[in-house]
Design a protein around this motif. Structure first.
Motif, PDB file in Angstrom:
ATOM      1  N   LYS A  49     105.460  13.625  57.862  1.00 33.39           N
ATOM      2  CA  LYS A  49     105.355  14.163  56.628  1.00 33.39           C
ATOM      3  C   LYS A  49     103.769  14.223  56.010  1.00 33.39           C
ATOM      4  O   LYS A  49     103.468  15.051  55.428  1.00 33.39           O
ATOM      5  CB  LYS A  49     106.100  13.361  56.057  1.00 33.39           C
ATOM      6  CG  LYS A  49     107.836  12.844  55.645  1.00 33.39           C
ATOM      7  CD  LYS A  49     108.223  12.444  54.294  1.00 33.39           C
ATOM      8  CE  LYS A  49     109.896  12.319  54.334  1.00 33.39           C
ATOM      9  NZ  LYS A  49     110.271  11.189  53.671  1.00 33.39           N
ATOM     10  N   ASN A  50     103.509  12.655  56.396  1.00 27.88           N
ATOM     11  CA  ASN A  50     101.857  13.259  56.308  1.00 27.88           C
ATOM     12  C   ASN A  50     100.928  14.372  57.656  1.00 27.88           C
ATOM     13  O   ASN A  50      99.764  14.068  57.756  1.00 27.88           O
ATOM     14  CB  ASN A  50     101.153  11.922  55.802  1.00 27.88           C
ATOM     15  CG  ASN A  50     101.200  11.127  57.322  1.00 27.88           C
ATOM     16  OD1 ASN A  50     102.036  11.066  57.993  1.00 27.88           O
ATOM     17  ND2 ASN A  50     100.789   9.926  56.977  1.00 27.88           N
ATOM     18  N   ASP A  95     106.326  19.684  63.392  1.00 29.64           N
ATOM     19  CA  ASP A  95     107.820  19.327  63.112  1.00 29.64           C
ATOM     20  C   ASP A  95     107.946  18.722  63.561  1.00 29.64           C
ATOM     21  O   ASP A  95     107.788  18.114  64.636  1.00 29.64           O
ATOM     22  CB  ASP A  95     108.162  20.669  62.299  1.00 29.64           C
ATOM     23  CG  ASP A  95     108.395  21.350  64.039  1.00 29.64           C
ATOM     24  OD1 ASP A  95     108.915  20.820  65.287  1.00 29.64           O
ATOM     25  OD2 ASP A  95     107.524  22.481  64.337  1.00 29.64           O
ATOM     26  N   LYS A  96     109.113  17.692  63.234  1.00 29.35           N
ATOM     27  CA  LYS A  96     110.002  17.151  63.801  1.00 29.35           C
ATOM     28  C   LYS A  96     110.410  17.438  65.918  1.00 29.35           C
ATOM     29  O   LYS A  96     110.183  16.792  66.355  1.00 29.35           O
ATOM     30  CB  LYS A  96     111.282  17.097  63.584  1.00 29.35           C
ATOM     31  CG  LYS A  96     112.397  15.364  64.211  1.00 29.35           C
ATOM     32  CD  LYS A  96     113.471  14.784  63.224  1.00 29.35           C
ATOM     33  CE  LYS A  96     113.843  13.592  63.864  1.00 29.35           C
ATOM     34  NZ  LYS A  96     114.533  13.464  62.312  1.00 29.35           N
ATOM     35  N   ASN A 152      94.408  16.566  55.895  1.00 24.06           N
ATOM     36  CA  ASN A 152      95.315  15.303  55.463  1.00 24.06           C
ATOM     37  C   ASN A 152      93.640  13.912  56.500  1.00 24.06           C
ATOM     38  O   ASN A 152      93.543  14.777  58.408  1.00 24.06           O
ATOM     39  CB  ASN A 152      96.804  15.212  55.767  1.00 24.06           C
ATOM     40  CG  ASN A 152      97.550  14.747  54.823  1.00 24.06           C
ATOM     41  OD1 ASN A 152      96.776  15.177  53.984  1.00 24.06           O
ATOM     42  ND2 ASN A 152      98.522  14.762  54.981  1.00 24.06           N
ATOM     43  N   SER A 192     107.018   9.825  61.124  1.00 23.16           N
ATOM     44  CA  SER A 192     106.679  10.505  60.324  1.00 23.16           C
ATOM     45  C   SER A 192     105.879  11.583  60.852  1.00 23.16           C
ATOM     46  O   SER A 192     104.652  10.971  60.581  1.00 23.16           O
ATOM     47  CB  SER A 192     107.199   9.504  58.839  1.00 23.16           C
ATOM     48  OG  SER A 192     106.958  10.958  58.213  1.00 23.16           O
ATOM     49  N   THR A 234      99.823  17.002  58.350  1.00 17.84           N
ATOM     50  CA  THR A 234      99.299  18.373  57.523  1.00 17.84           C
ATOM     51  C   THR A 234      98.258  18.598  57.639  1.00 17.84           C
ATOM     52  O   THR A 234      97.393  17.591  57.356  1.00 17.84           O
ATOM     53  CB  THR A 234     100.117  18.512  56.372  1.00 17.84           C
ATOM     54  OG1 THR A 234      99.610  17.600  55.380  1.00 17.84           O
ATOM     55  CG2 THR A 234     101.896  18.132  56.519  1.00 17.84           C
TER      56      THR A 234
END
Length: 504
Positions: free
Chosen positions: A417-418, A473-474, A423, A415, A420
């Motif tokens: 999501k983390n 991003d994906k 982090n 993923s 960024t």
């Protein structure tokens, strides 16, 4: 079809040609027959003839006593099982299912062997296994085994969702669709991963102490197990990949050899990497093609018996022989029948093995069928290489060692999501390793998403001709994974080493 070899000391209900996970010959008896021991016959002879001469009489007498003791112990054990069964049936505080009790007892006995390749299978598990033999199933495309409480990947099969997702040999599957598979049988866990073509399954994977998630889209696992092409330019080298040893593999393999011969191939590279094995008969038929008649392909040793040699000859290859110089590629995902084939060519055919240490599965399984459509798979023998070596848990050692680059074993980023700025986590560390392998990150791989990581992402996005943001991003991740996979293929050290060896 060539006559099947007779396995030493195996009853008709336990006859097998299987050195891998998959059965080939299965008993059609309702239940396995008890093997009649040698001493049972000796007892009959003694009773009939009433003879006994000196030390021989003493020796036979001791053996007879041992046989009687064994029979008494078996009888006592069965009485105890019957007693427990009756006690539960008659006294448990609520009704119990007789079949469930019986299956529990059988599973307990098989589990007590401590052998991850022996198991009792219910009807659905039996159907699943039989589908695997015929290479006609849908799922993720990975050969697996029990490993403690969880499931370990032996090898992902080429061209399948598992392979495309970057799953590796020795990866541990801990959860399926968010639910732990701890304690499930092998076939129970496999059934959770299988499903209709096009549906998805989410796996939690542990690799090298790190855990990550990966979502796979189930697919029809390729029925074709052999692929081939010409490589090496003017050197005219035939390249054959074998993904598994299934029902039609030997036939497909012979077809590939004939086709490459027509194309003018002068030498051969046979790729057994990532091949988890399968039918022993397929390995015997294929290996025999490369060996002179009478040369040993493998040896099989059952309990208390001398090893029986299986030798090359017309009964396996039908008289079809291949004499071109040949090299075989192996790795940690090459197991079972793939190891039988590779060892035979190395030790009896003077072929060189190139790559890394193979898996090391040196046991033979048989499957007994019962009238209720359940089956029991059990290890009944060791198999040995032509020179008598047992490679179990050791594997085959290649003549030329050539392992994959370190970045080929990176974990999958499940993923973004983390991923960024600011982090700190393992996913960021893996991202940095991706970028480093692709040549865009020269900082310290520490898992901190700082300015160096942002800068590296911008450089990559510019190179990939996508919107430059410095953010993950994906789309960026997909591009990165695709490019990394291509780099791994382009830097296939084992393949390149084999090609160089054949080009001499």
């Amino acid at each position: 079809m060539p006559e099947e070899p007779k396995d030493p000391q195996v009853t008709p209900a336990a006859k097998t040609d299987d050195a891998g996970q998959n059965p080939h010959l299965k008993s059609k008896k309702n239940r396995p027959k008890r093997r009649v021991g040698l001493w049972t016959y000796i007892i009959s002879i003694i009773v009939a003839l009433g003879v006994g001469i000196g030390g021989t009489y003493w020796f036979l007498g001791r053996a007879v006593t041992q046989e009687i003791n064994n029979m008494q112990q078996t009888s006592a054990a069965m009485k105890k099982i019957q007693s427990v069964y009756s006690t539960i049936s008659e006294n448990y505080y609520k009704p119990v299912n007789a079949n469930k009790l019986a299956n529990g007892a059988i599973n307990g006995m098989v589990s007590s062997l401590g052998d991850k390749f022996s198991e009792y299978m219910d009807k659905s598990e039996t159907e699943s296994l039989n589908d695997t033999i015929d290479s006609s199933f849908s799922g993720i495309g990975a050969q697996v085994q029990k490993s403690g409480s969880y499931i370990q990947i032996i090898s992902p099969i080429a061209g399948t969702p598992a392979k495309k997702a970057g799953l590796k040999p020795k990866d541990i599957i801990k959860k399926v669709n968010g639910k732990s598979i701890a304690g499930l049988t092998l076939t129970e866990a496999v059934n959770k991963m299988r499903g209709k073509v096009g549906t998805t399954v989410k796996l939690e994977i542990e690799r090298g102490g790190k855990t990550f998630n990966v979502t796979l889209k189930r697919a029809k696992i390729p029925v074709t197990t052999v692929n081939y092409k010409m490589v090496g330019g003017s050197k005219k080298i035939g390249y054959i990949t074998v993904s598994t040893f299934s029902t039609n593999t030997a036939k497909e393999f012979k077809t590939a050899l004939k086709a490459l011969d027509k194309k003018g191939a002068k030498k051969l590279i046979i790729d057994m990497r990532g091949n988890p094995g399968g039918l022993m008969t397929a390995a015997l038929k294929m290996a025999s093609i490369f060996l002179k008649d009478g040369k040993t392909i493998m040896q099989v040793q059952t309990r208390g018996a001398a090893a029986e040699k299986y030798v090359a000859g017309k009964k396996y290859d039908g008289g079809f022989k291949e004499t071109k110089p040949t090299t075989v590629l192996i790795d940690g995902g090459s197991a079972s029948a793939a190891e039988i084939f590779s060892a035979a060519l190395q030790q009896s055919g003077n072929a060189k093995l190139v790559g890394s240490q193979s898996y090391g599965k040196g046991t033979v399984q048989t499957v007994t069928s019962f009238s209720d459509k359940t089956e029991m798979k059990i290890t009944i023998a060791k198999w040995l290489t032509p020179n008598g070596t047992w490679i179990n848990k050791k594997g085959l050692t290649p003549n030329v060692k050539a392992s994959e680059p370190s970045y080929a074993n990176l974990t999958v980023i499940s993923s973004v999501k983390n991923l960024t700025a600011g982090n700190v986590n393992d996913n960021v560390k893996t991202l940095q390793e991706y970028l480093k392998a692709l040549g865009y990150f020269d900082g310290k791989v520490n898992g901190y998403f700082g300015t160096t990581t942002t800068s590296a992402i911008k450089q990559y996005q510019k190179h990939a001709k996508i919107t430059v943001t410095g953010k993950m991003d994906k789309n960026t991740l997909t591009k990165m994974e695709t490019e990394l996979a291509t780099k791994i293929t382009d830097n296939d050290r084992a393949y390149n080493a084999a090609l160089k060896l054949m080009e001499k």
